[in-house]
Design an enzyme around this catalytic site. Structure first.
Site, PDB file in Angstrom:
ATOM      1  N   ASP A 297       7.617   9.157   1.831  1.00  0.00           N
ATOM      2  CA  ASP A 297       7.116   9.923   2.971  1.00  0.00           C
ATOM      3  C   ASP A 297       7.572   9.326   4.300  1.00  0.00           C
ATOM      4  O   ASP A 297       7.817   8.121   4.403  1.00  0.00           O
ATOM      5  CB  ASP A 297       5.580   9.940   2.967  1.00  0.00           C
ATOM      6  CG  ASP A 297       5.035  10.758   1.816  1.00  0.00           C
ATOM      7  OD1 ASP A 297       5.780  11.591   1.268  1.00  0.00           O
ATOM      8  OD2 ASP A 297       3.856  10.543   1.474  1.00  0.00           O
TER       9      ASP A 297
HETATM   10  N1  URA Z   1       3.329   8.683  -2.998  1.00  0.00           N
HETATM   11  C1  URA Z   1       3.041   9.122  -1.760  1.00  0.00           C
HETATM   12  O1  URA Z   1       1.953   9.610  -1.505  1.00  0.00           O
HETATM   13  N2  URA Z   1       3.988   8.982  -0.810  1.00  0.00           N
HETATM   14  C2  URA Z   1       5.196   8.440  -1.032  1.00  0.00           C
HETATM   15  O2  URA Z   1       6.012   8.343  -0.124  1.00  0.00           O
HETATM   16  C3  URA Z   1       5.484   7.992  -2.331  1.00  0.00           C
HETATM   17  C4  URA Z   1       4.533   8.139  -3.305  1.00  0.00           C
END
Ligand code: URA
Length: 239
Positions: free
Chosen positions: A102
């Protein structure tokens, strides 16, 4: 001369049948021009791109990158925000991230120009453990976290059992640090899982990906993967 769809399939981008659809959908360019005709013959010397990413005859390259928070996991952004490839301007190959982290998450990301490798690693049957460390709001307890160790159904999605460890809790600030190990890569999976047990994520970092750890890297730094690491990552994957 070869048929265009064969070259695309052989470059590891996708199967022959899907390559044909990519062509008819107008996603394929040969030397800069969109080609939608299926029988098109190419010599292999042309610059062939799928969704503007060249299918390469470049030497494959592999990097381990410590993605900073506030950087998009993509090769470009229409709002001009920082993207992971901004950190690789010294690298001539056209690399891209394997899977996603993310925008507001940091940590270990693999970057490559090897489509076949990226596709194999991102495939659901590739059950490599990914270890995340999350700062969550709330005081984590075994009772709260134990549902994560069973298969979970959250808003129409199913997540495989995870392993967890409570690294610390702070009653005063009502926050905790929790480590979660999962092997899938659903969108926002860690956030969704922790949110479902009422421990919403404030900060998230990926610490490990299979055999790989961040080691001595600082945020924004990268290093090449060794040949051994590349083959170890692929262990257990059948073609
Ligand atoms: N899980 C999440 O919530 N975000 C990420 O970036 C990776 C795994």
């Amino acid at each position: 001369m070869e048929r265009l769809q064969k070259i695309i399939a052989h470059a590891g981008v996708t199967s022959r049948r899907k390559a044909e659809k990519m062509i008819t959908d107008g996603r394929v360019k040969v030397d800069g021009a969109i080609v939608t005709e299926l029988g098109t013959q190419v010599s292999g010397k042309e610059r062939i791109e799928v969704d503007d990413v060249p299918i390469y005859k470049e030497e494959p390259v592999y990097y381990l990158f410590y993605k900073p928070r506030g950087v998009i996991c993509a090769v470009s952004d229409n709002k001009n925000r920082a993207v992971v490839t901004d950190y690789f301007t010294q690298i001539p190959e056209r690399i891209y991230p394997v899977g996603r982290l993310d925008y507001d998450a940091s940590g270990l990301l693999i970057m490559t120009n090897d489509g076949e490798f990226a596709q194999k690693l991102a495939h659901p049957k590739h059950e490599v453990d990914k270890v995340y460390v999350a700062k969550v709001i709330g005081v984590a307890t075994k009772e709260k976290l134990s549902p994560l160790t069973k298969k979970m159904h959250i808003k129409g999605e199913t997540f495989s059992p995870a392993k967890y460890a409570i690294l610390s809790t702070d009653k005063k600030s009502q926050t905790s640090i929790v480590e979660l190990t999962i092997h899938e890569g659903h969108n926002h999976q860690v956030k969704k899982m922790l949110e479902s047990v009422e421990l919403p994520v404030q900060k998230l970092k990926r610490e490990k990906y299979g055999i790989l750890t961040l080691g001595n890297l600082h945020s924004g730094e990268y290093r090449p993967l060794t040949k051994k690491e590349v083959s170890q990552l692929l262990v257990g994957i059948k073609d």
